[in-house]
Motif scaffolding. Structure first.
Motif, PDB file in Angstrom:
ATOM      1  N   UNK A 107      10.848  -7.113   0.685  1.00 53.22           N
ATOM      2  CA  UNK A 107      10.596  -7.912  -0.513  1.00 53.22           C
ATOM      3  C   UNK A 107      10.730  -7.129  -1.812  1.00 53.22           C
ATOM      4  N   UNK A 108      10.401  -5.821  -1.758  1.00 56.46           N
ATOM      5  CA  UNK A 108      10.349  -5.041  -2.985  1.00 56.46           C
ATOM      6  C   UNK A 108      11.182  -3.761  -2.928  1.00 56.46           C
ATOM      7  N   UNK A 109      11.950  -3.592  -1.855  1.00 54.66           N
ATOM      8  CA  UNK A 109      12.808  -2.408  -1.676  1.00 54.66           C
ATOM      9  C   UNK A 109      12.029  -1.109  -1.831  1.00 54.66           C
ATOM     10  N   UNK A 110      10.827  -1.084  -1.283  1.00 58.51           N
ATOM     11  CA  UNK A 110       9.970   0.103  -1.368  1.00 58.51           C
ATOM     12  C   UNK A 110       9.657   0.617   0.027  1.00 58.51           C
ATOM     13  N   UNK A 111       9.832   1.920   0.224  1.00 63.33           N
ATOM     14  CA  UNK A 111       9.378   2.557   1.461  1.00 63.33           C
ATOM     15  C   UNK A 111       8.007   3.148   1.177  1.00 63.33           C
ATOM     16  N   UNK A 112       7.004   2.608   1.832  1.00 64.40           N
ATOM     17  CA  UNK A 112       5.628   3.036   1.583  1.00 64.40           C
ATOM     18  C   UNK A 112       5.015   3.571   2.869  1.00 64.40           C
ATOM     19  N   UNK A 113       4.044   4.460   2.748  1.00 60.25           N
ATOM     20  CA  UNK A 113       3.325   4.915   3.947  1.00 60.25           C
ATOM     21  C   UNK A 113       2.416   3.801   4.455  1.00 60.25           C
ATOM     22  N   UNK A 114       1.800   4.023   5.575  1.00 65.54           N
ATOM     23  CA  UNK A 114       0.835   3.055   6.110  1.00 65.54           C
ATOM     24  C   UNK A 114      -0.224   2.784   5.049  1.00 65.54           C
ATOM     25  N   UNK A 115      -0.652   1.544   4.910  1.00 65.24           N
ATOM     26  CA  UNK A 115      -1.628   1.214   3.860  1.00 65.24           C
ATOM     27  C   UNK A 115      -2.989   1.844   4.123  1.00 65.24           C
ATOM     28  N   UNK A 116      -3.696   2.103   3.042  1.00 60.63           N
ATOM     29  CA  UNK A 116      -5.062   2.616   3.119  1.00 60.63           C
ATOM     30  C   UNK A 116      -6.002   1.434   2.915  1.00 60.63           C
ATOM     31  N   UNK A 117      -6.684   1.041   3.973  1.00 64.11           N
ATOM     32  CA  UNK A 117      -7.594  -0.100   3.898  1.00 64.11           C
ATOM     33  C   UNK A 117      -8.944   0.339   3.360  1.00 64.11           C
ATOM     34  N   UNK A 118      -9.508  -0.484   2.501  1.00 61.95           N
ATOM     35  CA  UNK A 118     -10.806  -0.221   1.889  1.00 61.95           C
ATOM     36  C   UNK A 118     -11.803  -1.260   2.390  1.00 61.95           C
ATOM     37  N   UNK A 119     -12.966  -0.792   2.839  1.00 62.27           N
ATOM     38  CA  UNK A 119     -14.015  -1.712   3.290  1.00 62.27           C
ATOM     39  C   UNK A 119     -14.571  -2.458   2.086  1.00 62.27           C
ATOM     40  N   UNK A 120     -14.763  -3.759   2.245  1.00 63.56           N
ATOM     41  CA  UNK A 120     -15.306  -4.561   1.161  1.00 63.56           C
ATOM     42  C   UNK A 120     -16.765  -4.867   1.426  1.00 63.56           C
ATOM     43  N   UNK A 121     -17.038  -6.025   1.996  1.00 62.56           N
ATOM     44  CA  UNK A 121     -18.425  -6.431   2.247  1.00 62.56           C
ATOM     45  C   UNK A 121     -19.086  -5.526   3.281  1.00 62.56           C
ATOM     46  N   UNK A 122     -18.311  -5.174   4.301  1.00 64.96           N
ATOM     47  CA  UNK A 122     -18.812  -4.305   5.359  1.00 64.96           C
ATOM     48  C   UNK A 122     -17.603  -3.688   6.046  1.00 64.96           C
ATOM     49  N   UNK A 123     -17.830  -2.821   7.000  1.00 66.91           N
ATOM     50  CA  UNK A 123     -16.714  -2.117   7.642  1.00 66.91           C
ATOM     51  C   UNK A 123     -15.844  -3.035   8.492  1.00 66.91           C
ATOM     52  N   UNK A 124     -16.294  -4.251   8.749  1.00 59.78           N
ATOM     53  CA  UNK A 124     -15.520  -5.204   9.538  1.00 59.78           C
ATOM     54  C   UNK A 124     -14.629  -6.103   8.687  1.00 59.78           C
TER      55      UNK A 124
END
Length: 81
Positions: A18-35
Motif C-alpha cells: 500500500x505504501x511501498x515501504x519495507x518495515x521491520x516487524x511492528x512493535x506492539x504497545x500494551x494499551x488497557x492491559x497486556x492482552x
C-alpha cells in the motif's frame, strides 16, 4: 499473546503493497492491559495502518462492539480467545 507471526506478516505486507515501504516487524504497545496491544504505521506524521492484537473474552467483546458500531480505528485485528 500467542501467534504474532501472522499479524506481523500482514502488517509488513500491507506496508509494502500500500505504501511501498519495507518495515521491520511492528512493535506492539500494551494499551488497557497486556492482552490488548496495538501497532501503527506512520507516513508523513499520519497513522495510515492501525493493527491490534486482542486476547481474552472481555477484550474481544469490547473490540467486537466497536467494530459493529463502526467506531473502530483498526484496519486489522487479530483475535484469540
Amino acid at each position: 499473546g500467542g501467534s504474532g507471526g501472522y499479524s506481523d506478516f500482514v502488517f509488513r505486507y500491507a506496508a509494502r503493497e500500500l505504501f511501498s515501504m519495507d518495515v521491520p516487524a511492528p512493535q506492539y504497545t500494551a494499551l488497557r492491559n497486556s492482552d490488548f496491544r496495538e501497532a501503527s504505521l506512520e507516513v508523513n506524521g499520519e497513522k495510515v495502518l492501525n493493527f491490534a492484537l486482542c486476547y481474552g473474552f472481555r477484550n474481544i467483546q469490547n473490540i467486537v462492539r466497536k467494530v459493529k458500531t463502526k467506531n473502530s480505528k483498526y484496519h486489522y485485528v487479530e483475535v484469540m480467545a
